[in-house]
Design a protein around this motif. Sequence first.
Motif: not given
Lengths: 425, 402
Positions: A159, A178-179, A181-182, A327-328, A332, A335-336
């Motif tokens: 992230p 968020t971070r 999870k990443a 959003s879940e 992400p 983004h990944e």
Amino acid sequence: MEAEGRVPGPALPAGGEGPGADSHLAASALGTARGPLLAAAEVLALDDEEDDLEVFSKDTSLTEVNSFSPSVPISPSSMINQYKFEDGPELRDLFITVDDPESHVTAIETFITYRVVTKTTRGEFDSSEYEVRRRYQDFLWLKSKLEEAHPTLIIPPLPEKFIMKGMVERFSDEFIETRRKALHKFLNRIADHPTLTFNEDFKIFLTAQAWELASHKKQGPGLLSRMGQTVRAVASSVRGAVKNRPEMFTEMNNYMETFSQKINLLDKIAHRIYKEERDYCNEMKEYGPIHTLWSASEEDIADSLKGIAGCIDRCCRATEKRMAGLSEHLLPIMHEYILYSDILMGVLKRRDQIQGDLDSKVDALANKKTEKDLFSEEIGKLEDKVERANNALKADWDRWKQNMQWDMRSTFTNVAENNLRYYEE
Amino acid sequence: MEDCLAKKMEITVSEAEKRTGRNAMNIQETYTAYLIETRAVESQSEGQCAPVESLWRRYSEFELLRNYLTVTYPHIVVPPLPEKRADFVWHKLSADNMDPDFVERRRIGLENFLLRVASHPVLCQDKIFYAFLMQEGGWKEMVNETGFQLKADSRLKALNATFRVKNPDKRFTELKHYSDELQSVISHLLRVRARVADRLYGVYKVHGNYGRVFSEWSAIEKEMGDGLQSAGHHMDVYAASIDDILEEEEHYADQLKEYLFYAEALRAVCRKHELMQYDLEMAAQDLTSKKQQCEELATGTVRTFSLKGMTSKLFGQETPEQREAKIKILEEQIQEGEEQLKSKNLEGRDFVKSAWADIERFKEQKNHDLKEALISYAVMQISMCKKGIQVWTNAKECFSKM
């Protein structure tokens, strides 16, 4: 440095023309540099020990073997140790979770550490459970070590350091979550990677206590050598497009460019949809109560009106669920993969750079016949390097694509399911 | 409703046409004319259809008709016309009067208006209305000849009455409140609905972008390509589906709008009542004061302060002859006044009775119509969801094949 009708890598999508080298070391590398669904039977002699995952090979620079089953798919929605297995559940022997963020305040700074819990059955780990605390900087360190050790493998994305756009503060709960999870995904992807998972630094990262890690970090190539690498990288990119780049990699390059473009677009679209849905929800929140208000002045139709108000409220809630789903899951992942596309471009560049080194040495050789012997050994080594790099990349590429496909598939299916649920409600 | 016009005759507003012509100020203008077709409904023998009569009317003529009806039948809640200008639009709809969608919706609204008038037990019997449907030429003159404009109450007078009236019928006051509330709630609802429609449109349309990007993306993928491509197609379908959905919703909005305007008609009836009541109260007051004056003059006592009293004190009493004359006049006036009061009372009571009857009728109609509209709205929503389910099920399948 001609390829001598080498063992082909049949399942490679680009129909690779395995750049051949005659080194005996390459023999181990090539035959198995194939598409993922390869059974363990393809393992070559040298890799017998590799079969048994318990063995930890330290010489990662020499072995680029992917002898076993690939992409154990990672379910994007798993917060805990629940992974869906496609095949070979028995191969998963390293479980990692990242949780429990805690804030630490020192005189100089404030930072967050995360708890990293590892459970494993591997022999080379001294115990079967580890719990350590790590901060973001540690993750960064790990990533750069991995990149150093395996320049042409695809290292999963971390992230970002901080979000430029958004209203998200560095220490807001949303951001931390968020971070977290990443980071969790990051470690698990490494663990899944057939080669990276055996990296020594990775092991240390998972197991060492804070002070051990700090002292370990201080070893290894220092700042200067890293700078040297960067300089060479710049120099080689100045040299321009590599002439001998095998077609496969050119294709990869083109693919990545387009892919990156598309993913960026998709990410924008997904964000836009999220925004529109949120606005829609807000309007609906006003829409419902009006009907209730109206029902107050009516007699006959009061019930119908109240009924409609109730339904509108439910619609609202369903929309909120839909948004949460987006959003879940979708956002992400998008983004990944944006990060991934950057990483891949980087990887391709590095490969080019290695190739560039080789080429320049070859040119040099052509000009200095006298030192041929000396050079040819160097060249030999470089050729190996190139070949290994290429193979590594190829294999990893396939793996990555498979993963990506799976991720995309499951993500979009998820979105579709969410929408279905929304409409059914 | 047995012998109302609607049963005897089919009425449709079937077409709309753009025309140009010169208006009253001799300026060239463009307007839309609507074709009204009527056909008598009789027990028809096989294969025989009554002939269709038709004529063209423009919106301003409809307005004239309605004005005439409201003045001539003040106790009736006269059906409203569709809006003059497009209101409560959301961004996709244009507010342009010439826009084909708007014209189309107006056409439907005008037809609805005619049908409502034709089904009203009282209004359908009006000759002017009949002529409106049947007689193209000279209709305007006919209307003007009725002199209805003269009968119209001035706005100012009505406003004045609303404030000053002392004893209006409670039911009318309640009705007025109700119609105020109805108007405010419906217009609020329509405003929010327009915003909701806007947002929903946005959500759907952005998904259309998926279609484009998916298809571009599928070009570089090998295994995922087919799945992506067909999923993209479904995204396009999804995005396109919103247009039809919102068009249907427009129809629902129009139904609500009708009742928004009906609220105005209700208020007009209430105002008329207040006016009549006020008139009545004024007349009664006038009568009382005249009677008082008469009494004073007759008995010579000044019971209340009056200018006459003052001046007579200051300038001397009047002669008995003058007084007699005054008393005579007053007595005549009182007589007139009492008759007037009686007739006004009667008028008032009649008005209240017939108005209330029509209001009851209206209430029933309103409840019925609104209930139906709400139900059809719910049905629309369900169908929208069903379509959504279909699209996403298909998309899901495509995705799982990636």
